[in-house]
Design an enzyme around this catalytic site. Structure first.
Site, PDB file in Angstrom:
ATOM      1  N   ILE A 161      15.969   7.545 -60.863  1.00 57.58           N
ATOM      2  CA  ILE A 161      17.316   7.010 -60.710  1.00 57.58           C
ATOM      3  C   ILE A 161      17.757   6.520 -62.083  1.00 57.58           C
ATOM      4  O   ILE A 161      16.926   6.204 -62.940  1.00 57.58           O
ATOM      5  CB  ILE A 161      17.397   5.881 -59.659  1.00 57.58           C
ATOM      6  CG1 ILE A 161      16.411   4.761 -59.954  1.00 57.58           C
ATOM      7  CG2 ILE A 161      17.174   6.429 -58.271  1.00 57.58           C
ATOM      8  CD1 ILE A 161      16.476   3.606 -58.953  1.00 57.58           C
ATOM      9  N   ASP A 162      19.051   6.500 -62.307  1.00 57.84           N
ATOM     10  CA  ASP A 162      19.573   6.173 -63.621  1.00 57.84           C
ATOM     11  C   ASP A 162      19.162   4.774 -64.073  1.00 57.84           C
ATOM     12  O   ASP A 162      18.891   3.889 -63.252  1.00 57.84           O
ATOM     13  CB  ASP A 162      21.100   6.260 -63.626  1.00 57.84           C
ATOM     14  CG  ASP A 162      21.607   7.672 -63.410  1.00 57.84           C
ATOM     15  OD1 ASP A 162      20.889   8.619 -63.776  1.00 57.84           O
ATOM     16  OD2 ASP A 162      22.726   7.822 -62.881  1.00 57.84           O
ATOM     17  N   LYS A 163      19.179   4.573 -65.378  1.00 58.18           N
ATOM     18  CA  LYS A 163      18.810   3.288 -65.973  1.00 58.18           C
ATOM     19  C   LYS A 163      19.552   2.127 -65.327  1.00 58.18           C
ATOM     20  O   LYS A 163      18.943   1.124 -64.949  1.00 58.18           O
ATOM     21  CB  LYS A 163      19.106   3.327 -67.478  1.00 58.18           C
ATOM     22  CG  LYS A 163      18.928   1.997 -68.187  1.00 58.18           C
ATOM     23  CD  LYS A 163      19.318   2.093 -69.643  1.00 58.18           C
ATOM     24  CE  LYS A 163      19.220   0.733 -70.327  1.00 58.18           C
ATOM     25  NZ  LYS A 163      19.614   0.799 -71.765  1.00 58.18           N
TER      26      LYS A 163
END
Length: 355
Positions: A161-163
């Site tokens: 999942i994105d930062k």
């Protein structure tokens, strides 16, 4: 590839801006003149940098199929066989330094670990983030396991999942679990539901967004939707309204596929960028009034949650050994709750902000 009949169907080179699933898929038709040979040896001879143990782990998890049916490593290939294989990506030659970084562990057993990732943590090293990542933390927490002793920057990962997205992520602790989870992500049997705050209101209570996603030709840091289907990768997002605030809406998004920035780019595509999503245009006032109190209210919301408003709330999958269906829920983090509380107050006292 050593065999020009191999079609590398899925595995683009992965970095922090590539697809969310960390697996690859190969397909091949056995030559007419091929003698009978164990399928594990046959595949090792034809896949670059692929060990026999990696192929065997895929077979044990049902990830090697002939004519659509799972086969064992001992299966003897025959001319004309159609073989497909799904495997987690191979290790990357980047040394990972274990770091004693606290992790919020939701579930752990001998095979899998489920993490509730905080916003701001990169999942794995790349693009200048070679420390402080989730993989660095896992390398410390699981340092006694073989999979995490070789400095592999993808150890155990089958998705990301994105930062600046918070929420749930699963990692494998051994090769068999790694392969089993990769098959589930490939076949879209993993349940993933997100909560997002987006700009604007919806005409319907629920809907589906379909549009191929690929890298933008105008900005290589962004993804874009290619509605004609000629470019990008097939992507489907289902959404349902949770609560309407007039100028913004809280929605639940269910991923049918897992492409890079899928929810963020799909929502921008239909005119509802995520609240405070800098990359996709949600970090400015897109709906509302011109009153100074309203502008200040939005600035206060952005300050309370200085990231895009997206949280991976639900994660469900079949356990690789017990085959029990597991499902986990994550509460909204404090910054997300704070912004929703501000919008609740705004709705209750709307007239005070519009004068």
């Amino acid at each position: 590839m050593t065999d020009d009949q191999f079609n590398h169907l899925v595995a683009d080179e992965y970095d922090d801006e590539q697809q969310d699933e960390l697996y690859e898929h190969f397909a091949v038709t056995v030559d007419r003149g091929q003698s009978m040979l164990r399928i594990d040896k046959y595949l090792v001879d034809r896949l670059e940098n692929c060990s026999r143990s990696r192929v065997q782990a895929a077979a044990e998890s049902g990830n090697i199929r002939v004519g659509g049916n799972p086969v064992k490593s001992s299966y003897k290939v025959k001319p004309g066989d159609r073989i497909s294989i799904v495997m987690p990506y191979p290790r990357r030659e980047t040394e990972i330094v274990p770091e004693n970084i606290p992790l919020e562990i939701v579930y752990e057993d001998d095979d899998v670990i489920v993490i509730d990732k905080a916003a701001g943590m990169v999942v794995h090293p790349g693009h200048g983030n070679y420390s402080g990542t989730l993989v660095n933390a896992l390398a410390w927490h699981l340092k006694n396991l073989p999979m995490f002793q070789d400095g592999d920057m993808r150890a155990g990962l089958v998705h990301r999942i994105d930062k600046n997205t918070s929420g749930l992520l699963v990692a494998a602790k051994n090769e068999r679990a790694h392969a089993w989870l990769a098959r589930q992500f490939f076949e879209h049997t993993v349940t993933r539901r997100y909560v997002a705050l987006v700009w604007g209101d919806f005409d319907q209570e629920e809907g589906t967004i379909v549009g191929n996603i690929g890298r933008s030709v105008r900005d290589r840091l962004r993804m874009a939707v290619y509605p004609d289907g000629c470019d990008g990768k097939h992507a489907v997002t289902h959404y349902k309204v949770i609560k309407r605030y007039g100028y913004v809406t809280l929605v639940e998004c269910r991923l049918e596929t897992g492409r890079t920035h899928q929810i963020r780019v799909h929502m921008e595509y239909v005119g509802h960028p995520l609240f405070n999503d800098e990359r996709y245009g949600g970090d400015r006032i897109l709906r509302g009034t011109t009153f100074s109190k309203y502008r200040q209210f939005i600035e206060n919301c952005f300050a309370a949650m200085p990231r895009h408003a997206l949280h991976a709330r639900t994660l469900g999958f079949e356990h690789p050994v017990t085959h029990e269906r597991l499902c986990f829920e994550s509460e909204l983090p404090a910054d997300f709750r704070s912004v929703l509380a501000k919008w609740d107050q705004y709705i209750a006292c709307r007239s005070a902000f519009e004068e």
